[in-house]
Structures are given as structure tokens and as C-alpha cells.
Design a protein around this motif. Structure first.
Motif, PDB file in Angstrom:
ATOM      1  N   GLN A 189       0.848  -1.193   0.000  1.00  0.00           N
ATOM      2  CA  GLN A 189       0.000   0.000   0.000  1.00  0.00           C
ATOM      3  C   GLN A 189       0.881   1.240   0.000  1.00  0.00           C
ATOM      4  OE1 GLN A 189      -2.623  -0.210   3.409  1.00  0.00           O
ATOM      5  NE2 GLN A 189      -4.295  -0.825   2.060  1.00  0.00           N
ATOM      6  N   HIS A 190       0.372   2.274  -0.611  1.00  0.00           N
ATOM      7  CA  HIS A 190       1.095   3.539  -0.683  1.00  0.00           C
ATOM      8  C   HIS A 190       0.106   4.634  -0.320  1.00  0.00           C
ATOM      9  CE1 HIS A 190       4.292   1.364  -2.724  1.00  0.00           C
ATOM     10  NE2 HIS A 190       3.279   0.672  -3.227  1.00  0.00           N
ATOM     11  N   SER A 191       0.524   5.581   0.502  1.00  0.00           N
ATOM     12  CA  SER A 191      -0.414   6.598   0.949  1.00  0.00           C
ATOM     13  C   SER A 191       0.238   7.974   0.969  1.00  0.00           C
ATOM     14  CB  SER A 191      -0.951   6.248   2.344  1.00  0.00           C
ATOM     15  OG  SER A 191       0.117   6.226   3.274  1.00  0.00           O
ATOM     16  N   ALA A 192      -0.609   8.964   1.022  1.00  0.00           N
ATOM     17  CA  ALA A 192      -0.205  10.355   1.134  1.00  0.00           C
ATOM     18  C   ALA A 192      -1.334  11.070   1.856  1.00  0.00           C
ATOM     19  CB  ALA A 192       0.018  10.966  -0.246  1.00  0.00           C
ATOM     20  N   ALA A 193      -1.103  12.295   2.243  1.00  0.00           N
ATOM     21  CA  ALA A 193      -2.149  13.105   2.864  1.00  0.00           C
ATOM     22  C   ALA A 193      -2.208  14.436   2.125  1.00  0.00           C
ATOM     23  CB  ALA A 193      -1.844  13.325   4.342  1.00  0.00           C
ATOM     24  N   ILE A 194      -3.415  14.895   1.862  1.00  0.00           N
ATOM     25  CA  ILE A 194      -3.627  16.175   1.186  1.00  0.00           C
ATOM     26  C   ILE A 194      -4.346  17.095   2.157  1.00  0.00           C
ATOM     27  CG2 ILE A 194      -4.824  17.335  -0.727  1.00  0.00           C
ATOM     28  CD1 ILE A 194      -2.623  15.550  -1.736  1.00  0.00           C
ATOM     29  N   GLU A 195      -3.876  18.351   2.267  1.00  0.00           N
ATOM     30  CA  GLU A 195      -4.533  19.314   3.145  1.00  0.00           C
ATOM     31  C   GLU A 195      -4.715  20.636   2.420  1.00  0.00           C
ATOM     32  OE1 GLU A 195      -3.843  21.541   7.420  1.00  0.00           O
ATOM     33  OE2 GLU A 195      -2.780  19.671   7.001  1.00  0.00           O
ATOM     34  N   TRP A 196      -5.947  21.119   2.430  1.00  0.00           N
ATOM     35  CA  TRP A 196      -6.315  22.397   1.814  1.00  0.00           C
ATOM     36  C   TRP A 196      -7.249  23.134   2.760  1.00  0.00           C
ATOM     37  CZ3 TRP A 196     -11.209  24.271   0.605  1.00  0.00           C
ATOM     38  CH2 TRP A 196     -11.255  25.428  -0.179  1.00  0.00           C
ATOM     39  N   SER A 197      -7.089  24.422   2.884  1.00  0.00           N
ATOM     40  CA  SER A 197      -8.011  25.268   3.641  1.00  0.00           C
ATOM     41  C   SER A 197      -8.340  26.473   2.777  1.00  0.00           C
ATOM     42  CB  SER A 197      -7.369  25.759   4.946  1.00  0.00           C
ATOM     43  OG  SER A 197      -7.104  24.673   5.806  1.00  0.00           O
ATOM     44  N   ARG A 198      -9.602  26.892   2.845  1.00  0.00           N
ATOM     45  CA  ARG A 198     -10.035  28.033   2.036  1.00  0.00           C
ATOM     46  C   ARG A 198      -9.210  29.268   2.366  1.00  0.00           C
ATOM     47  NH1 ARG A 198     -13.821  29.892  -1.340  1.00  0.00           N
ATOM     48  NH2 ARG A 198     -15.040  27.977  -1.399  1.00  0.00           N
ATOM     49  N   ALA A 199      -8.768  29.926   1.286  1.00  0.00           N
ATOM     50  CA  ALA A 199      -8.037  31.190   1.373  1.00  0.00           C
ATOM     51  C   ALA A 199      -8.357  31.960   0.098  1.00  0.00           C
ATOM     52  CB  ALA A 199      -6.536  30.945   1.500  1.00  0.00           C
ATOM     53  N   PRO A 200      -8.225  33.281   0.139  1.00  0.00           N
ATOM     54  CA  PRO A 200      -8.482  34.051  -1.074  1.00  0.00           C
ATOM     55  C   PRO A 200      -7.444  33.740  -2.154  1.00  0.00           C
ATOM     56  CG  PRO A 200      -8.227  35.492   0.847  1.00  0.00           C
ATOM     57  CD  PRO A 200      -7.893  34.104   1.281  1.00  0.00           C
ATOM     58  N   HIS A 201      -7.860  33.797  -3.392  1.00  0.00           N
ATOM     59  CA  HIS A 201      -6.932  33.632  -4.516  1.00  0.00           C
ATOM     60  C   HIS A 201      -6.022  34.850  -4.559  1.00  0.00           C
ATOM     61  CE1 HIS A 201      -5.492  33.244  -8.655  1.00  0.00           C
ATOM     62  NE2 HIS A 201      -5.834  31.960  -8.547  1.00  0.00           N
ATOM     63  N   ALA A 202      -4.754  34.661  -4.864  1.00  0.00           N
ATOM     64  CA  ALA A 202      -3.777  35.754  -4.833  1.00  0.00           C
ATOM     65  C   ALA A 202      -4.074  36.863  -5.842  1.00  0.00           C
ATOM     66  CB  ALA A 202      -2.375  35.199  -5.065  1.00  0.00           C
ATOM     67  N   THR A 203      -4.655  36.523  -6.987  1.00  0.00           N
ATOM     68  CA  THR A 203      -4.872  37.546  -8.014  1.00  0.00           C
ATOM     69  C   THR A 203      -6.314  37.682  -8.478  1.00  0.00           C
ATOM     70  OG1 THR A 203      -4.341  35.973  -9.784  1.00  0.00           O
ATOM     71  CG2 THR A 203      -2.512  37.295  -8.903  1.00  0.00           C
ATOM     72  N   ASP A 204      -7.196  36.799  -8.066  1.00  0.00           N
ATOM     73  CA  ASP A 204      -8.596  36.848  -8.500  1.00  0.00           C
ATOM     74  C   ASP A 204      -9.511  36.781  -7.280  1.00  0.00           C
ATOM     75  OD1 ASP A 204     -11.122  36.562  -9.574  1.00  0.00           O
ATOM     76  OD2 ASP A 204     -10.546  35.009 -11.009  1.00  0.00           O
ATOM     77  N   PRO A 205     -10.010  37.924  -6.823  1.00  0.00           N
ATOM     78  CA  PRO A 205     -10.816  37.947  -5.598  1.00  0.00           C
ATOM     79  C   PRO A 205     -12.164  37.231  -5.712  1.00  0.00           C
ATOM     80  CG  PRO A 205     -10.804  40.108  -6.642  1.00  0.00           C
ATOM     81  CD  PRO A 205      -9.844  39.245  -7.412  1.00  0.00           C
ATOM     82  N   LYS A 206     -12.553  36.841  -6.936  1.00  0.00           N
ATOM     83  CA  LYS A 206     -13.834  36.159  -7.125  1.00  0.00           C
ATOM     84  C   LYS A 206     -13.749  34.657  -6.858  1.00  0.00           C
ATOM     85  CE  LYS A 206     -14.370  38.954 -10.949  1.00  0.00           C
ATOM     86  NZ  LYS A 206     -14.416  38.912 -12.365  1.00  0.00           N
ATOM     87  N   THR A 207     -12.551  34.174  -6.608  1.00  0.00           N
ATOM     88  CA  THR A 207     -12.397  32.726  -6.432  1.00  0.00           C
ATOM     89  C   THR A 207     -11.467  32.434  -5.264  1.00  0.00           C
ATOM     90  OG1 THR A 207     -12.018  30.644  -7.627  1.00  0.00           O
ATOM     91  CG2 THR A 207     -10.513  32.483  -8.135  1.00  0.00           C
ATOM     92  N   TYR A 208     -11.120  31.191  -5.084  1.00  0.00           N
ATOM     93  CA  TYR A 208     -10.330  30.714  -3.949  1.00  0.00           C
ATOM     94  C   TYR A 208      -8.948  30.244  -4.411  1.00  0.00           C
ATOM     95  CZ  TYR A 208     -12.024  26.431  -6.027  1.00  0.00           C
ATOM     96  OH  TYR A 208     -12.319  25.441  -6.937  1.00  0.00           O
ATOM     97  N   SER A 209      -8.043  30.143  -3.468  1.00  0.00           N
ATOM     98  CA  SER A 209      -6.699  29.631  -3.739  1.00  0.00           C
ATOM     99  C   SER A 209      -6.752  28.122  -3.957  1.00  0.00           C
ATOM    100  CB  SER A 209      -5.774  29.936  -2.563  1.00  0.00           C
ATOM    101  OG  SER A 209      -4.536  29.278  -2.715  1.00  0.00           O
ATOM    102  N   ARG A 210      -6.001  27.671  -4.929  1.00  0.00           N
ATOM    103  CA  ARG A 210      -5.892  26.229  -5.197  1.00  0.00           C
ATOM    104  C   ARG A 210      -4.700  25.613  -4.464  1.00  0.00           C
ATOM    105  NH1 ARG A 210      -9.805  29.038  -7.703  1.00  0.00           N
ATOM    106  NH2 ARG A 210     -10.778  27.910  -9.417  1.00  0.00           N
ATOM    107  N   ASN A 211      -3.955  26.419  -3.723  1.00  0.00           N
ATOM    108  CA  ASN A 211      -2.757  25.935  -3.027  1.00  0.00           C
ATOM    109  C   ASN A 211      -3.120  24.946  -1.925  1.00  0.00           C
ATOM    110  OD1 ASN A 211      -1.582  27.797  -4.669  1.00  0.00           O
ATOM    111  ND2 ASN A 211      -0.714  29.054  -3.054  1.00  0.00           N
ATOM    112  N   HIS A 212      -2.338  23.881  -1.859  1.00  0.00           N
ATOM    113  CA  HIS A 212      -2.526  22.863  -0.832  1.00  0.00           C
ATOM    114  C   HIS A 212      -1.191  22.166  -0.597  1.00  0.00           C
ATOM    115  CE1 HIS A 212      -3.312  20.944  -4.745  1.00  0.00           C
ATOM    116  NE2 HIS A 212      -2.956  19.796  -4.195  1.00  0.00           N
ATOM    117  N   VAL A 213      -1.155  21.295   0.384  1.00  0.00           N
ATOM    118  CA  VAL A 213       0.079  20.585   0.722  1.00  0.00           C
ATOM    119  C   VAL A 213      -0.184  19.088   0.657  1.00  0.00           C
ATOM    120  CG1 VAL A 213       1.787  20.131   2.539  1.00  0.00           C
ATOM    121  CG2 VAL A 213       0.925  22.455   2.188  1.00  0.00           C
ATOM    122  N   SER A 214       0.727  18.374   0.017  1.00  0.00           N
ATOM    123  CA  SER A 214       0.696  16.914   0.006  1.00  0.00           C
ATOM    124  C   SER A 214       1.828  16.437   0.916  1.00  0.00           C
ATOM    125  CB  SER A 214       0.913  16.393  -1.418  1.00  0.00           C
ATOM    126  OG  SER A 214       0.942  14.986  -1.432  1.00  0.00           O
TER     127      SER A 214
END
Length: 147
Positions: A3-28
Motif C-alpha cells: 500500500q502507498h499513501s499520502a495526505a492532502i490538506e487544503w483550507s479556504r483562502a483568497p486567490h492571490a490575483t482573483d478575488p472572485k475565487t479561492y486559492s488552489r494551493n494545498h500541501v501533500s
């Protein structure tokens, strides 16, 4: 079976250049606690400083091919001194939607002392490709550019 595993974590934050959407940044988080800053591709409102999922797939394919190549070359009496690759993936449309449709591997290899001839080199690459778990899991066309 392993088996192989990873963990993904994302939390809502404003997008750096587009205030109408959210940041896609996350950590694996990978084995051993390694953390990879990730995002979507800039073409999909992602951060160019983060690795995108498509880069991770092509990197995994190139790494898998390399690891099998190193093992097979060594067993055949052609130990490798250096191996580099610059894989490129192309997105295209399929019947299921957008997908990685083609991945080109471009390995450049230096051997320790003895270099295989063209036929032996091709056979080692072919064997590595057939054994690579990632290659066996993908539907994308995989091209080997030995240029």
C-alpha cells in the motif's frame, strides 16, 4: 501487495490575483513527512510556484521508469553513473474528458564503464517500461525520446 499513501490538506483562502475565487494551493504530505507545496496548473488558476497534479504524474512515471531501468541495466552488466530526464505531459480531450494523453520521457544516461549497444539499450528501456507500475496504470501514450 503493498500500500502507498499520502495526505492532502487544503483550507479556504483568497486567490492571490482573483478575488472572485479561492486559492488552489494545498500541501501533500508523503512518506517520512516530506511536504510538497501543490496547486493547480496556472492555466487553471493555480500558483506557478506549486507542483500541479499533472507534474506529479509525469514525475512519478519518469521516476518509476528510471528505477526499473537502473536495476535492469545493473543486472545486465551496464551500471549507470548518471541518469537525468525531463518528462513532458500533454493534456488532451478523450471520451472521458480532459486527460494526460501523451507523456514523453527523455532520459539521458551515462554508464560507469561499459555502454550497451543500441539494441541492448532499447531492450533495457522496453523491459523497464513493461515493469513500471505507473506506466501500467496510465492510459496516456508514453513516448521514449532517446534523442
Amino acid at each position: 501487495m503493498s500500500q502507498h499513501s499520502a495526505a492532502i490538506e487544503w483550507s479556504r483562502a483568497p486567490h492571490a490575483t482573483d478575488p472572485k475565487t479561492y486559492s488552489r494551493n494545498h500541501v501533500s504530505t508523503l512518506a517520512g513527512g516530506q511536504k510538497v507545496n501543490m496547486s493547480s496548473s496556472p492555466a487553471f488558476l493555480g500558483d506557478p510556484d506549486g507542483a500541479d497534479p499533472e507534474q506529479m504524474v509525469i514525475s512519478a512515471l519518469a521516476s518509476c521508469h528510471m528505477l526499473f531501468f537502473l536495476a535492469i541495466a545493473d543486472l545486465k552488466g551496464f551500471p549507470v553513473a548518471r541518469y537525468t530526464d525531463t518528462p513532458v505531459g500533454e493534456l488532451g480531450k478523450t471520451e472521458k474528458g480532459q486527460a494526460l494523453t501523451r507523456i514523453t520521457l527523455s532520459p539521458r544516461i551515462t554508464f560507469v564503464d561499459k555502454t550497451p549497444d543500441t539494441a541492448a539499450l532499447a531492450a533495457i528501456h522496453d523491459s523497464a517500461h513493461k515493469r513500471c507500475f505507473i506506466a501500467n496504470s496510465l492510459t496516456a501514450e508514453i513516448i521514449l525520446d532517446l534523442g
